[in-house]
Design a protein around this motif. Structure first.
Motif, PDB file in Angstrom:
ATOM      1  N   LEU A  35       0.832  -1.242   0.022  1.00 40.08           N
ATOM      2  CA  LEU A  35       0.083   0.024  -0.078  1.00 40.08           C
ATOM      3  C   LEU A  35       0.917   1.391   0.042  1.00 40.08           C
ATOM      4  N   GLU A  36       1.917   1.151   0.728  1.00 41.27           N
ATOM      5  CA  GLU A  36       2.815   2.381   0.727  1.00 41.27           C
ATOM      6  C   GLU A  36       3.554   2.557  -0.704  1.00 41.27           C
ATOM      7  N   ALA A  37       3.817   1.338  -1.101  1.00 41.59           N
ATOM      8  CA  ALA A  37       4.528   1.575  -2.649  1.00 41.59           C
ATOM      9  C   ALA A  37       3.325   2.090  -3.677  1.00 41.59           C
ATOM     10  N   VAL A  38       2.068   1.882  -3.304  1.00 39.89           N
ATOM     11  CA  VAL A  38       1.010   2.374  -4.433  1.00 39.89           C
ATOM     12  C   VAL A  38       0.933   3.848  -4.142  1.00 39.89           C
ATOM     13  N   GLY A  39       1.135   4.241  -2.739  1.00 36.30           N
ATOM     14  CA  GLY A  39       1.148   5.799  -2.475  1.00 36.30           C
ATOM     15  C   GLY A  39      -0.015   6.292  -1.964  1.00 36.30           C
ATOM     16  N   VAL A  40      -1.022   5.339  -1.159  1.00 33.27           N
ATOM     17  CA  VAL A  40      -2.205   5.748  -0.581  1.00 33.27           C
ATOM     18  C   VAL A  40      -1.746   7.367   0.167  1.00 33.27           C
ATOM     19  N   ARG A  41      -2.693   8.388  -0.314  1.00 36.31           N
ATOM     20  CA  ARG A  41      -2.415   9.718   0.375  1.00 36.31           C
ATOM     21  C   ARG A  41      -3.810  10.306   0.721  1.00 36.31           C
ATOM     22  N   PRO A  42      -3.805  11.432   1.470  1.00 35.86           N
ATOM     23  CA  PRO A  42      -4.810  11.919   1.689  1.00 35.86           C
ATOM     24  C   PRO A  42      -5.811  12.703   0.692  1.00 35.86           C
ATOM     25  N   GLY A  43      -7.387  12.285   0.798  1.00 35.53           N
ATOM     26  CA  GLY A  43      -8.437  12.675  -0.016  1.00 35.53           C
ATOM     27  C   GLY A  43      -8.476  11.352  -1.011  1.00 35.53           C
ATOM     28  N   TRP A  44      -8.095  10.333  -0.809  1.00 36.26           N
ATOM     29  CA  TRP A  44      -8.233   9.039  -1.755  1.00 36.26           C
ATOM     30  C   TRP A  44      -9.416   8.483  -1.369  1.00 36.26           C
ATOM     31  N   ARG A  45      -9.981   7.893  -2.396  1.00 35.29           N
ATOM     32  CA  ARG A  45     -11.198   6.999  -2.039  1.00 35.29           C
ATOM     33  C   ARG A  45     -10.504   5.376  -2.175  1.00 35.29           C
ATOM     34  N   CYS A  46     -10.904   4.973  -1.260  1.00 30.59           N
ATOM     35  CA  CYS A  46     -10.343   3.442  -1.324  1.00 30.59           C
ATOM     36  C   CYS A  46     -11.556   2.408  -0.692  1.00 30.59           C
ATOM     37  N   TRP A  47     -11.344   1.169  -1.498  1.00 32.33           N
ATOM     38  CA  TRP A  47     -12.554   0.418  -1.300  1.00 32.33           C
ATOM     39  C   TRP A  47     -11.718  -1.004  -0.665  1.00 32.33           C
ATOM     40  N   GLY A  48     -11.879  -1.357   0.569  1.00 32.90           N
ATOM     41  CA  GLY A  48     -11.258  -2.656   1.302  1.00 32.90           C
ATOM     42  C   GLY A  48     -11.983  -3.667   1.326  1.00 32.90           C
ATOM     43  N   ILE A  49     -11.739  -4.739   0.620  1.00 35.03           N
ATOM     44  CA  ILE A  49     -12.487  -5.888   0.700  1.00 35.03           C
ATOM     45  C   ILE A  49     -11.873  -7.035   1.495  1.00 35.03           C
ATOM     46  N   GLY A  50     -12.298  -7.730   2.522  1.00 31.62           N
ATOM     47  CA  GLY A  50     -11.866  -8.651   3.200  1.00 31.62           C
ATOM     48  C   GLY A  50     -10.820  -8.315   4.355  1.00 31.62           C
ATOM     49  N   SER A  51     -10.252  -7.188   3.991  1.00 32.00           N
ATOM     50  CA  SER A  51      -8.857  -6.870   5.236  1.00 32.00           C
ATOM     51  C   SER A  51      -9.541  -6.160   6.227  1.00 32.00           C
ATOM     52  N   THR A  52     -10.294  -6.386   7.106  1.00 31.43           N
ATOM     53  CA  THR A  52     -10.926  -5.396   8.034  1.00 31.43           C
ATOM     54  C   THR A  52      -9.825  -4.844   9.108  1.00 31.43           C
ATOM     55  N   SER A  53      -8.725  -5.657   9.045  1.00 34.51           N
ATOM     56  CA  SER A  53      -7.315  -5.309  10.115  1.00 34.51           C
ATOM     57  C   SER A  53      -6.887  -3.930   9.619  1.00 34.51           C
ATOM     58  N   LEU A  54      -7.023  -3.801   8.233  1.00 30.87           N
ATOM     59  CA  LEU A  54      -6.356  -2.843   7.655  1.00 30.87           C
ATOM     60  C   LEU A  54      -7.050  -1.527   7.443  1.00 30.87           C
ATOM     61  N   VAL A  55      -8.424  -1.510   7.831  1.00 24.86           N
ATOM     62  CA  VAL A  55      -9.206  -0.200   7.612  1.00 24.86           C
ATOM     63  C   VAL A  55      -8.712   1.013   8.408  1.00 24.86           C
ATOM     64  N   SER A  56      -8.484   0.757   9.621  1.00 25.79           N
ATOM     65  CA  SER A  56      -8.046   2.161  10.374  1.00 25.79           C
ATOM     66  C   SER A  56      -6.604   2.630   9.737  1.00 25.79           C
TER      67      SER A  56
END
Length: 272
Positions: A35-56
């Protein structure tokens, strides 16, 4: 292993939760690296499927101007708190229409637990991306490293490997009954390319000699112990001995490889 205290459901839920926590401890750092390699940053819209431990983690990265849509695949896990920017969506990724609006990131871990049509599920996830958006899918592939103890030097290790083969046999039989292959992870790069994504890359992470491997193994054996007995793949003595060996912390255990594959939607694509 056969429960006689009338609390079978309670035991099953506790063992499933323990296994989920151990799985997260083993694999979350690898997922976060991607996820860090992808570059998730402020303002992004994300859809997380299955990985509830990573939602926070995602919620902190996108901040108050972003959005995290969380879809639990296995409803036995506890859903994350639905506080902004997090929303919960119960969704069939294989047959339902993807959420509208376009996502900067779709991340799915073990998404094929209930999805009988993997190709359709991946196409739906890809369709949910905005142009330039990223899809990261992760799944295990036990056949690539089927041993519980790669260093099989003693009776404890041999017993662990025999029980691991029994568990694999149980799961393979279940997968065949659902018209699915148990080898999920290795097909991900192909599925991403077939869905029209570009810049497709993948790697595999195999946990080894981590204390969480023993916790995951213990939860799995206790969860499936009755089925191993019924199938004649283990005796009650085998299971109790193995659980005792795990409790000592002396077995160098391995868990299944996690294949992490990611790709990107072309900038020229239109949001559906």
């Amino acid at each position: 292993m056969m429960r006689t205290d009338g609390n079978v459901l309670h035991h099953r839920q506790a063992e499933a939760a323990e296994g989920h926590d151990a799985f997260a401890a083993l694999y979350d750092p690898t997922t976060i690296r991607h996820l860090e390699a992808v570059g998730v940053r402020p303002g992004w819209r994300c859809w997380g499927i299955g990985s509830t431990s990573l939602v926070s983690w995602l919620a902190k990265r996108v901040g108050p101007t972003g959005r995290v849509l969380a879809t639990p695949v296995d409803t036995t896990w506890s859903a994350p708190a639905a506080r902004p920017p997090v929303e919960i969506l119960n969704h069939d990724i294989a047959s339902g229409e993807p959420p509208a609006g376009g996502f900067d990131l779709v991340h799915a871990r073990l998404p094929f637990v209930e999805a009988a049509d993997r190709e359709r599920a991946v196409r739906a996830m890809a369709a949910a991306l905005r142009p330039g958006g990223h899809l990261l899918i992760e799944d295990t592939d036990p056949e690539l490293q089927p041993l519980a103890c790669p260093d099989e030097h003693g009776p404890g290790e041999r017993l662990a490997n025999r029980l691991r083969r029994g568990i694999h046999e149980l799961r393979t039989a279940r997968g065949q009954s659902h018209a699915q292959s148990h080898a999920q992870g290795r097909v991900l790069p192909r599925l991403l390319r077939q869905a029209g994504l570009t810049e497709v890359t993948a790697d595999a992470y195999i946990p080894y000699a981590d204390p969480a491997c023993a916790r995951l193994e213990s939860a799995t054996v206790r969860l499936l112990g009755d089925r191993l007995l019924v199938a004649g793949l283990a005796t009650a003595g085998d299971i109790e001995e193995h659980l005792g060996n795990l409790a000592t912390g002396e077995l160098a255990l391995s868990a299944a490889p996690l294949i992490s594959a990611r790709g990107r939607k072309s900038q020229a694509s239109k949001v559906r």
